[in-house]
Design a protein around this motif. Structure first.
Motif, PDB file in Angstrom:
ATOM      1  N   GLN A 137      42.173  22.686  35.350  1.00 56.35           N
ATOM      2  CA  GLN A 137      41.872  21.781  36.698  1.00 56.35           C
ATOM      3  C   GLN A 137      41.868  22.914  37.821  1.00 56.35           C
ATOM      4  O   GLN A 137      41.111  22.938  38.596  1.00 56.35           O
ATOM      5  N   TYR A 138      42.762  23.992  37.697  1.00 57.35           N
ATOM      6  CA  TYR A 138      42.766  24.828  38.726  1.00 57.35           C
ATOM      7  C   TYR A 138      41.599  26.073  38.554  1.00 57.35           C
ATOM      8  O   TYR A 138      41.191  26.202  39.518  1.00 57.35           O
ATOM      9  N   LEU A 139      41.422  26.250  37.447  1.00 56.78           N
ATOM     10  CA  LEU A 139      40.215  27.165  37.024  1.00 56.78           C
ATOM     11  C   LEU A 139      38.987  26.891  37.503  1.00 56.78           C
ATOM     12  O   LEU A 139      38.102  27.525  37.863  1.00 56.78           O
ATOM     13  N   ASN A 140      38.839  25.251  37.083  1.00 57.67           N
ATOM     14  CA  ASN A 140      37.574  24.777  37.707  1.00 57.67           C
ATOM     15  C   ASN A 140      37.369  24.783  39.310  1.00 57.67           C
ATOM     16  O   ASN A 140      36.357  25.003  39.729  1.00 57.67           O
ATOM     17  N   LEU A 141      38.649  24.623  39.768  1.00 54.76           N
ATOM     18  CA  LEU A 141      38.676  24.535  41.012  1.00 54.76           C
ATOM     19  C   LEU A 141      38.225  25.990  41.728  1.00 54.76           C
ATOM     20  O   LEU A 141      37.371  26.004  42.940  1.00 54.76           O
ATOM     21  N   TYR A 142      38.689  27.008  41.328  1.00 56.03           N
ATOM     22  CA  TYR A 142      38.358  28.388  41.484  1.00 56.03           C
ATOM     23  C   TYR A 142      37.009  28.478  41.216  1.00 56.03           C
ATOM     24  O   TYR A 142      36.301  29.371  42.253  1.00 56.03           O
ATOM     25  N   ARG A 143      36.405  28.107  40.242  1.00 53.23           N
ATOM     26  CA  ARG A 143      35.094  28.397  40.021  1.00 53.23           C
ATOM     27  C   ARG A 143      34.269  27.883  41.034  1.00 53.23           C
ATOM     28  O   ARG A 143      33.147  28.371  41.475  1.00 53.23           O
ATOM     29  N   LYS A 144      34.512  26.846  41.677  1.00 58.54           N
ATOM     30  CA  LYS A 144      33.774  26.054  42.849  1.00 58.54           C
ATOM     31  C   LYS A 144      33.594  26.893  44.080  1.00 58.54           C
ATOM     32  O   LYS A 144      32.825  27.016  44.477  1.00 58.54           O
ATOM     33  N   ILE A 145      34.861  27.483  44.376  1.00 63.15           N
ATOM     34  CA  ILE A 145      34.780  28.333  45.483  1.00 63.15           C
ATOM     35  C   ILE A 145      34.500  29.855  45.495  1.00 63.15           C
ATOM     36  O   ILE A 145      34.050  30.517  46.343  1.00 63.15           O
ATOM     37  N   LEU A 146      34.467  30.276  44.090  1.00 62.22           N
ATOM     38  CA  LEU A 146      34.048  31.715  43.745  1.00 62.22           C
ATOM     39  C   LEU A 146      32.441  31.608  43.752  1.00 62.22           C
ATOM     40  O   LEU A 146      31.776  30.734  43.252  1.00 62.22           O
ATOM     41  N   LYS A 147      31.837  32.998  44.331  1.00 62.08           N
ATOM     42  CA  LYS A 147      30.355  33.060  44.167  1.00 62.08           C
ATOM     43  C   LYS A 147      30.000  33.414  42.464  1.00 62.08           C
ATOM     44  O   LYS A 147      31.114  33.626  41.671  1.00 62.08           O
ATOM     45  N   PRO A 148      28.854  32.972  41.991  1.00 61.61           N
ATOM     46  CA  PRO A 148      28.555  33.548  40.797  1.00 61.61           C
ATOM     47  C   PRO A 148      28.909  34.811  40.371  1.00 61.61           C
ATOM     48  O   PRO A 148      28.779  35.755  41.221  1.00 61.61           O
ATOM     49  N   ASN A 149      29.562  34.834  39.078  1.00 61.85           N
ATOM     50  CA  ASN A 149      29.966  36.190  38.775  1.00 61.85           C
ATOM     51  C   ASN A 149      31.067  36.750  39.646  1.00 61.85           C
ATOM     52  O   ASN A 149      31.446  38.011  39.696  1.00 61.85           O
ATOM     53  N   GLY A 150      31.860  35.922  40.388  1.00 61.34           N
ATOM     54  CA  GLY A 150      33.033  36.254  40.941  1.00 61.34           C
ATOM     55  C   GLY A 150      34.176  36.824  40.135  1.00 61.34           C
ATOM     56  O   GLY A 150      34.217  36.420  39.055  1.00 61.34           O
ATOM     57  N   ASP A 151      35.116  37.560  40.807  1.00 63.00           N
ATOM     58  CA  ASP A 151      35.993  38.280  39.984  1.00 63.00           C
ATOM     59  C   ASP A 151      37.443  37.366  40.168  1.00 63.00           C
ATOM     60  O   ASP A 151      37.737  36.983  41.273  1.00 63.00           O
ATOM     61  N   PHE A 152      38.092  37.281  38.952  1.00 61.71           N
ATOM     62  CA  PHE A 152      39.344  36.719  38.948  1.00 61.71           C
ATOM     63  C   PHE A 152      40.419  37.658  38.156  1.00 61.71           C
ATOM     64  O   PHE A 152      40.081  38.302  37.059  1.00 61.71           O
ATOM     65  N   PHE A 153      41.641  37.886  39.073  1.00 63.06           N
ATOM     66  CA  PHE A 153      42.396  39.192  38.335  1.00 63.06           C
ATOM     67  C   PHE A 153      43.720  38.376  38.409  1.00 63.06           C
ATOM     68  O   PHE A 153      44.065  37.436  39.337  1.00 63.06           O
ATOM     69  N   PHE A 154      44.642  38.760  37.227  1.00 62.42           N
ATOM     70  CA  PHE A 154      45.629  38.011  37.018  1.00 62.42           C
ATOM     71  C   PHE A 154      46.659  38.920  36.434  1.00 62.42           C
ATOM     72  O   PHE A 154      46.531  39.518  35.300  1.00 62.42           O
TER      73      PHE A 154
END
Length: 218
Positions: A137-154
């Motif tokens: 649920q959260y990962l899909n939420l992040y996808r919505k606000i991130l630009k295409p090819n946006g970066d995710f660091f964990f």
């Protein structure tokens, strides 16, 4: 404890770099962070569950050409990051007080360039899975606000959460570019610019390994 927190809440109410309920920008900032707050067209980077904002402030100091927003629900923690940013005269920093589940109320689709998630609560019990900030649920939420090819660091000291997140990231169609279960003995440590959180220091001193990954949304 309440007496210690009160001055921090007062600070937040007065600080221009803290956006919280009761302030005008809290209800009008969505899609307009560059125009209404940062007054530039630079990339936007979020630190989710930022706590005291160590990464928000540390990265902002390293990359003056980017805008950084630390997000957390704990006002007393945010106040510490806000004060540090003010003391360092950083104008590319903001703090937003809200639960992560409401991110869509503050950011338009494709408005964000990068997201950093640093040592979130692992929520280890099965019944707490929906609270994990790397669930589907959260990962899909992040996808919505991130630009295409946006970066995710964990980054996490919890090996169980790291393994869980590898699976959910794959399921959510994030492409993992880098990963390690021992950041301090990897080729990726320099990518953190010497920035550590209070709890990370404690984890490392106790001998815990730090897990890290970098991914892109597809």
């Amino acid at each position: 404890m309440a007496r210690q927190k009160l001055p921090r809440f007062i600070h937040n109410a007065q600080a221009e770099n803290v956006i919280e309920r009761g302030k005008e920008l809290y209800t009008t900032i969505k899609g307009q962070w560059r125009e209404k707050y940062f007054l530039n067209n630079n990339p936007i980077v979020l630190e989710l569950a930022c706590g005291k904002g160590e990464y928000t402030v540390g990265l902002a100091n390293q990359f003056k050409e980017k805008n950084f927003i630390g997000i957390d629900i704990k006002g007393d923690r945010i106040a510490r990051g806000s004060k540090r940013a003010i003391d360092m005269k950083l104008t590319n920093v903001a703090f937003l007080r809200t639960p992560m589940i409401y991110l869509e109320e503050f950011f338009d689709e494709n408005e964000v360039d990068e997201i950093w998630l640093i040592h979130p609560d692992p929520q280890p019990r099965d019944k707490e899975e929906k609270k994990r900030l790397t669930n589907i649920q959260y990962l899909n939420l992040y996808r919505k606000i991130l630009k295409p090819n946006g970066d995710f660091f964990f980054k996490t000291d919890n090996s169980g959460l790291f393994e869980y997140s590898l699976g959910t990231l794959d399921e959510a169609n994030y492409r993992i570019l880098k990963k390690t279960t021992d950041l301090y003995n990897s080729d990726f440590l320099d990518e953190h610019f010497g920035i550590t959180t209070h709890y990370e220091k404690l984890f490392v001193e106790k001998g815990f390994k730090i897990n890290y990954l970098a991914a892109k949304v597809l």
